[in-house]
Write a protein that holds these residues in place. Structure first.
Motif, PDB file in Angstrom:
ATOM      1  N   MET A 553      24.940 -24.745  54.012  1.00 43.18           N
ATOM      2  CA  MET A 553      24.814 -26.110  53.483  1.00 43.18           C
ATOM      3  C   MET A 553      26.005 -26.952  53.928  1.00 43.18           C
ATOM      4  O   MET A 553      25.852 -28.140  54.276  1.00 43.18           O
ATOM      5  CB  MET A 553      24.729 -26.062  51.959  1.00 43.18           C
ATOM      6  N   ILE A 554      27.185 -26.382  53.917  1.00 40.10           N
ATOM      7  CA  ILE A 554      28.371 -27.105  54.380  1.00 40.10           C
ATOM      8  C   ILE A 554      28.203 -27.515  55.835  1.00 40.10           C
ATOM      9  O   ILE A 554      28.548 -28.636  56.234  1.00 40.10           O
ATOM     10  CB  ILE A 554      29.630 -26.238  54.181  1.00 40.10           C
ATOM     11  N   GLN A 555      27.659 -26.615  56.655  1.00 38.04           N
ATOM     12  CA  GLN A 555      27.450 -26.943  58.061  1.00 38.04           C
ATOM     13  C   GLN A 555      26.498 -28.124  58.210  1.00 38.04           C
ATOM     14  O   GLN A 555      26.704 -29.011  59.049  1.00 38.04           O
ATOM     15  CB  GLN A 555      26.903 -25.722  58.809  1.00 38.04           C
ATOM     16  N   ARG A 556      25.439 -28.171  57.412  1.00 38.29           N
ATOM     17  CA  ARG A 556      24.502 -29.298  57.468  1.00 38.29           C
ATOM     18  C   ARG A 556      25.211 -30.599  57.116  1.00 38.29           C
ATOM     19  O   ARG A 556      24.934 -31.650  57.724  1.00 38.29           O
ATOM     20  CB  ARG A 556      23.342 -29.066  56.496  1.00 38.29           C
ATOM     21  N   LEU A 557      26.111 -30.549  56.161  1.00 35.80           N
ATOM     22  CA  LEU A 557      26.838 -31.756  55.785  1.00 35.80           C
ATOM     23  C   LEU A 557      27.798 -32.182  56.889  1.00 35.80           C
ATOM     24  O   LEU A 557      27.952 -33.384  57.169  1.00 35.80           O
ATOM     25  CB  LEU A 557      27.594 -31.525  54.480  1.00 35.80           C
ATOM     26  N   TYR A 558      28.436 -31.224  57.529  1.00 35.36           N
ATOM     27  CA  TYR A 558      29.296 -31.554  58.673  1.00 35.36           C
ATOM     28  C   TYR A 558      28.489 -32.272  59.760  1.00 35.36           C
ATOM     29  O   TYR A 558      28.914 -33.290  60.317  1.00 35.36           O
ATOM     30  CB  TYR A 558      29.915 -30.285  59.252  1.00 35.36           C
ATOM     31  N   GLU A 559      27.337 -31.754  60.068  1.00 37.61           N
ATOM     32  CA  GLU A 559      26.526 -32.342  61.136  1.00 37.61           C
ATOM     33  C   GLU A 559      26.026 -33.725  60.757  1.00 37.61           C
ATOM     34  O   GLU A 559      25.954 -34.623  61.610  1.00 37.61           O
ATOM     35  CB  GLU A 559      25.375 -31.394  61.463  1.00 37.61           C
ATOM     36  N   ALA A 560      25.686 -33.926  59.476  1.00 37.46           N
ATOM     37  CA  ALA A 560      25.274 -35.255  59.031  1.00 37.46           C
ATOM     38  C   ALA A 560      26.427 -36.242  59.157  1.00 37.46           C
ATOM     39  O   ALA A 560      26.243 -37.397  59.571  1.00 37.46           O
ATOM     40  CB  ALA A 560      24.777 -35.183  57.585  1.00 37.46           C
ATOM     41  N   SER A 561      27.640 -35.797  58.805  1.00 34.41           N
ATOM     42  CA  SER A 561      28.817 -36.649  58.946  1.00 34.41           C
ATOM     43  C   SER A 561      29.016 -37.060  60.398  1.00 34.41           C
ATOM     44  O   SER A 561      29.310 -38.219  60.692  1.00 34.41           O
ATOM     45  CB  SER A 561      30.055 -35.916  58.429  1.00 34.41           C
ATOM     46  N   GLN A 562      28.844 -36.114  61.295  1.00 33.83           N
ATOM     47  CA  GLN A 562      29.038 -36.398  62.717  1.00 33.83           C
ATOM     48  C   GLN A 562      27.995 -37.371  63.257  1.00 33.83           C
ATOM     49  O   GLN A 562      28.244 -38.072  64.243  1.00 33.83           O
ATOM     50  CB  GLN A 562      29.010 -35.085  63.502  1.00 33.83           C
ATOM     51  N   ASP A 563      26.842 -37.452  62.595  1.00 39.73           N
ATOM     52  CA  ASP A 563      25.813 -38.407  62.987  1.00 39.73           C
ATOM     53  C   ASP A 563      26.001 -39.769  62.330  1.00 39.73           C
ATOM     54  O   ASP A 563      25.193 -40.677  62.548  1.00 39.73           O
ATOM     55  CB  ASP A 563      24.418 -37.865  62.633  1.00 39.73           C
ATOM     56  N   GLY A 564      27.019 -39.900  61.500  1.00 43.90           N
ATOM     57  CA  GLY A 564      27.315 -41.197  60.893  1.00 43.90           C
ATOM     58  C   GLY A 564      26.858 -41.368  59.464  1.00 43.90           C
ATOM     59  O   GLY A 564      26.985 -42.466  58.902  1.00 43.90           O
ATOM     60  N   VAL A 565      26.350 -40.304  58.844  1.00 44.53           N
ATOM     61  CA  VAL A 565      25.956 -40.403  57.436  1.00 44.53           C
ATOM     62  C   VAL A 565      27.216 -40.455  56.574  1.00 44.53           C
ATOM     63  O   VAL A 565      28.113 -39.604  56.720  1.00 44.53           O
ATOM     64  CB  VAL A 565      25.070 -39.214  57.026  1.00 44.53           C
ATOM     65  N   GLN A 566      27.282 -41.415  55.670  1.00 41.31           N
ATOM     66  CA  GLN A 566      28.401 -41.497  54.733  1.00 41.31           C
ATOM     67  C   GLN A 566      28.113 -40.554  53.566  1.00 41.31           C
ATOM     68  O   GLN A 566      27.082 -40.674  52.904  1.00 41.31           O
ATOM     69  CB  GLN A 566      28.582 -42.926  54.225  1.00 41.31           C
ATOM     70  N   ILE A 567      29.028 -39.621  53.327  1.00 39.50           N
ATOM     71  CA  ILE A 567      28.804 -38.590  52.310  1.00 39.50           C
ATOM     72  C   ILE A 567      29.936 -38.639  51.291  1.00 39.50           C
ATOM     73  O   ILE A 567      31.106 -38.483  51.645  1.00 39.50           O
ATOM     74  CB  ILE A 567      28.730 -37.182  52.947  1.00 39.50           C
ATOM     75  N   ASP A 568      29.559 -38.874  50.051  1.00 42.78           N
ATOM     76  CA  ASP A 568      30.515 -38.853  48.941  1.00 42.78           C
ATOM     77  C   ASP A 568      30.224 -37.642  48.088  1.00 42.78           C
ATOM     78  O   ASP A 568      29.099 -37.471  47.590  1.00 42.78           O
ATOM     79  CB  ASP A 568      30.395 -40.123  48.094  1.00 42.78           C
ATOM     80  N   LEU A 569      31.223 -36.807  47.906  1.00 36.76           N
ATOM     81  CA  LEU A 569      31.091 -35.599  47.107  1.00 36.76           C
ATOM     82  C   LEU A 569      31.869 -35.754  45.806  1.00 36.76           C
ATOM     83  O   LEU A 569      33.016 -36.205  45.808  1.00 36.76           O
ATOM     84  CB  LEU A 569      31.625 -34.382  47.861  1.00 36.76           C
ATOM     85  N   LEU A 570      31.231 -35.370  44.707  1.00 35.78           N
ATOM     86  CA  LEU A 570      31.899 -35.247  43.415  1.00 35.78           C
ATOM     87  C   LEU A 570      31.809 -33.784  43.033  1.00 35.78           C
ATOM     88  O   LEU A 570      30.748 -33.308  42.597  1.00 35.78           O
ATOM     89  CB  LEU A 570      31.210 -36.120  42.368  1.00 35.78           C
ATOM     90  N   VAL A 571      32.891 -33.052  43.259  1.00 37.12           N
ATOM     91  CA  VAL A 571      32.888 -31.607  43.052  1.00 37.12           C
ATOM     92  C   VAL A 571      33.928 -31.289  41.987  1.00 37.12           C
ATOM     93  O   VAL A 571      35.128 -31.468  42.202  1.00 37.12           O
ATOM     94  CB  VAL A 571      33.211 -30.841  44.345  1.00 37.12           C
ATOM     95  N   ARG A 572      33.457 -30.805  40.835  1.00 37.04           N
ATOM     96  CA  ARG A 572      34.396 -30.514  39.754  1.00 37.04           C
ATOM     97  C   ARG A 572      35.320 -29.355  40.094  1.00 37.04           C
ATOM     98  O   ARG A 572      36.519 -29.404  39.863  1.00 37.04           O
ATOM     99  CB  ARG A 572      33.628 -30.175  38.472  1.00 37.04           C
ATOM    100  N   GLY A 573      34.754 -28.274  40.619  1.00 36.01           N
ATOM    101  CA  GLY A 573      35.511 -27.042  40.784  1.00 36.01           C
ATOM    102  C   GLY A 573      35.720 -26.652  42.222  1.00 36.01           C
ATOM    103  O   GLY A 573      36.398 -27.344  42.998  1.00 36.01           O
ATOM    104  N   THR A 574      35.116 -25.540  42.628  1.00 30.68           N
ATOM    105  CA  THR A 574      35.337 -24.973  43.947  1.00 30.68           C
ATOM    106  C   THR A 574      34.668 -25.818  45.021  1.00 30.68           C
ATOM    107  O   THR A 574      33.476 -26.122  44.929  1.00 30.68           O
ATOM    108  CB  THR A 574      34.785 -23.545  44.015  1.00 30.68           C
TER     109      THR A 574
END
Length: 711
Positions: A553-574
């Protein structure tokens, strides 16, 4: 072609990321702007979190090492390397915790009239009180355990505080002669007696003595004929994970109960002990408990900071605690004659703990149990409180002849015993109890009520990101949805048929279930955002969760970022993703909120080229949630409800008081008061919004001042 997983250097270590989260909790205890007893509470939370971390995560690392596993984890570290780094980090944090308590918190408590005395500091009246308390309440409970050739070293229970005393026998003869021992272990009866004994004191003062000191002061009454050479407190933490390997031919409840008994016998993964323990005794403990240097944690006169919860609870001092934020009514429910009448009109978003769980969810189940038009209730139960009003309502509904089905997950970590007790009680009342699925934990949160109405059968649904637990509903920030939409009702009926009868459901209209469809459903939505970005359309994701761990899943998010998708994460813990790395994740930012309520909601929002979609879910982005559990994700179809959730997400992303920004190396820093950003505390602002919606004006005089100060 997408890679299945990112390269090791692009992944942060899971255990170290969790420790970074708990360091953020420790920072709350260090925050001088917090009320003093709230800082005490956060110290307790830190230690409670560490207890579970040792019992599960550190224990798991040791199992890998003992099994000879040297294969690197996703971030490239071997289990041994992870253990060494984890040990070094926790030792540093533990020293910081002790320095904070003894050097800052305890002196400030003293200035507020709150004292934790040493035995030598008691006045005569207090000493008499302690003696009487010991003789009347503790002495019958104290069981000294001798250690000698005839008495092997006793089994030390997980997280039980004990004293270890070195003894010297007086010279006796004749009828007074008796076998002697030079060493004894004395379990402290903390399960039945408060750790902090309140002592008589002058008005305005609150004086306590720790229970181990109460026992230590009176060991001469336990060991008559001995001189106590020295006596120190210690505490062990044991491997307490519950890796139930199910056999389809065995009863799941019996299997879980057997593993609960074995939990008490788990290997020791941590020894906490008072400094001053003699080297000989420490060596003996290391040998008896099979400890390594990484397992040793000396303490400065106080082990088990988690017991500070008791001190917090015993002190009714409002000026040293957070201003009250009592749960508010849900306007749509307040205006309706019945909860079913309100839900039939429109979808209702629930925001706990800002809005009352008791007056919404508990009321929903209670009304269903008492309403003669209700024919059936079906519900998942993951963590059940001891006195659960929801479970009691299901019991009452079954006794009144309604069809009631409860999926009780027996493997909810550290809540297994309570769940087993309720499962038996519900079965006795006539509830159809299912213990979850053999292969998967049932972690989804759903309740379905089937009601006979003039126009026919109608289904009422409650779906949530949090547990059906009235106690945690006051401490955790969660979202829930009431709906009577036909498609949701059909989906939930089919979902319960899967859980109770292993049927194969038709294609679902709205719900997204793990393990079958949650991962591919999220992948498809990420790919959709990538296509929008490539086409120049709005492309953004806001993903809120407790943990982001799954490498694919992290890899998919990396690839989306590289395509220009703006990604905001709200991660409480790990969070194992590295945000803001040029060429890898420069379009990803990650924020963590640590505040008075534990952020527990899971929200997955997708801009979708101007046609936004928002999902709520019970599962995080971890392999266990995506592939090995029954999880339920569901869309917010009502645009008003979806907009309310999006507004909450934006508030949290812009939190300048309790928001921390995650850096590429895994470090976390408070955002700070940038002049370009308004001063904002998102949890207080969310409560303010709920306050305005509810129409409630007078809560307390103090609350509006607190809100004005922090917003």
């Amino acid at each position: 072609m997408s890679r299945s997983a990112p390269r090791p250097e692009h992944i942060l270590n899971r255990e170290l990321s969790w420790l970074a989260f708990n360091e953020r909790v420790l920072e709350e205890a260090e925050d001088p702007t917090l009320p003093l007893l709230e800082r005490v509470k956060f110290l307790a939370i830190v230690s409670s979190n560490w207890d579970e971390f040792f019992m599960v995560r550190v224990a798991g690392i040791w199992r890998q090492i003992d099994a000879g596993i040297t294969q690197p984890t996703a971030d490239g570290r071997t289990p041994r390397q992870v253990l060494e780094e984890v040990s070094r980090r926790i030792h540093d944090l533990a020293r910081r915790q002790h320095e904070l308590f003894h050097g800052v918190i305890k002196p400030r408590l003293g200035r507020e009239g709150i004292s934790i005395l040493k035995p030598s500091e008691l006045d005569p009246a207090q000493a008499d009180f302690v003696r009487a308390y010991f003789e009347n309440n503790l002495l019958p409970l104290v069981t000294p355990l001798a250690v000698d050739t005839g008495h092997p070293f006793p089994r030390l229970n997980n997280r039980m505080l004990v004293l270890m005393a070195e003894l010297e026998a007086e010279t006796l003869s004749g009828e007074d002669a008796f076998p002697v021992s030079e060493l004894a272990v004395i379990p402290i009866p903390t399960p039945v007696s408060a750790r902090f004994l309140r002592l008589p004191s002058e008005p305005g003062r609150h004086v306590f003595l720790m229970l181990e000191d109460v026992v230590r002061m009176h060991l001469d009454q336990v060991f008559r004929g001995y001189r106590i050479r020295n006596c120190h407190a210690l505490r062990v933490t044991r491997d307490s994970d519950l890796p139930v390997e199910e056999d389809p031919n065995e009863d799941l409840m019996k299997t879980v109960e057997e593993h609960l008994r074995s939990r008490r016998r788990g290997a020791v993964v941590r020894l906490q002990y008072e400094q001053g323990l003699s080297p000989n005794l420490l060596e003996m403990l290391i040998e008896e408990l099979e400890l390594s240097p990484e397992d040793l944690y000396p303490s400065e006169g106080f082990a088990a900071f988690s017991d500070l919860f008791q001190l917090y609870a015993q002190l009714d001092l409002p000026h040293l605690k957070d201003a009250p934020m009592p749960p508010l009514p849900v306007p749509q429910l307040e205006a309706a004659g019945s909860v079913f009448e309100a839900i039939a009109k429109h979808d209702i978003l629930l925001m706990h703990p800002y809005q009352s769980f008791d007056d919404s969810v508990v009321r929903f189940v209670r009304e269903a149990a008492d309403d003669p038009k209700v024919l059936a209730i079906k519900m998942t139960l993951y963590r059940i409180s001891t006195s659960s009003p929801i479970a009691a309502a299901l019991e009452r509904a079954a006794e009144r002849g309604k069809q009631v089905a409860a999926i009780v997950e027996l493997r909810a970590r550290f809540d297994e015993e309570g769940n087993i007790a309720w499962a038996r009680r519900l079965e006795k009342a006539g509830v159809h109890v299912v213990y979850g699925m053999l292969q998967y934990k049932t972690h989804g949160k759903a309740c379905l009520v089937i009601r006979q109405e003039p126009e026919g059968i109608r289904r009422y649904c409650h779906l949530s990101t949090g547990n059906y637990n009235e106690r945690t509903s006051r401490l955790y920030s969660d979202l829930g949805l009431f709906t009577a939409r036909r498609e949701f009702g059909e989906d939930l009926s089919n979902t319960f048929n899967v859980l109770t009868g292993y049927t194969r459901p038709p294609a679902l209209h709205q719900l997204i279930l793990a393990p079958q469809h949650f991962r591919p459903g999220l992948y498809a939505r990420i790919e959709r955002e990538r296509e929008h970005a490539k086409a120049g359309r709005p492309a953004r994701m806001i993903l809120k969760m407790n943990a982001l761990v799954d490498p694919p899943m992290i890899q998919r998010l990396y690839e989306a970022s590289q395509d220009g998708v703006q990604i905001d994460l709200l991660v409480r813990g790990t969070c194992c993703l590295r945000p803001g790395v040029p060429g890898l994740s420069e379009n990803i930012r990650a924020v963590s909120i640590i505040d008075r309520y534990l952020e527990h909601a899971r929200v997955y929002h997708f801009a979708n080229g101007g046609d936004p979609e928002t999902l709520l879910a019970s599962g995080d982005l971890m392999q266990r949630n995506l592939d090995n559990r029954v999880e339920i994700a569901f869309p917010l179809v009502d645009p008003i409800v979806a907009e309310q959730v999006l507004e909450m997400l934006e508030l949290q992303l812009h939190d300048t008081i309790k928001g921390r920004v995650l850096a590429p190396d895994g470090s976390v820093a408070r955002r700070g008061l940038d002049p370009a950003w308004p001063v904002l505390r998102s949890q207080y602002r969310s409560y303010e919004h709920a306050l305005l919606q509810s129409g409630v004006r007078a809560i307390t005089q103090k609350l509006p001042d607190a809100l004005d100060a922090d917003i």
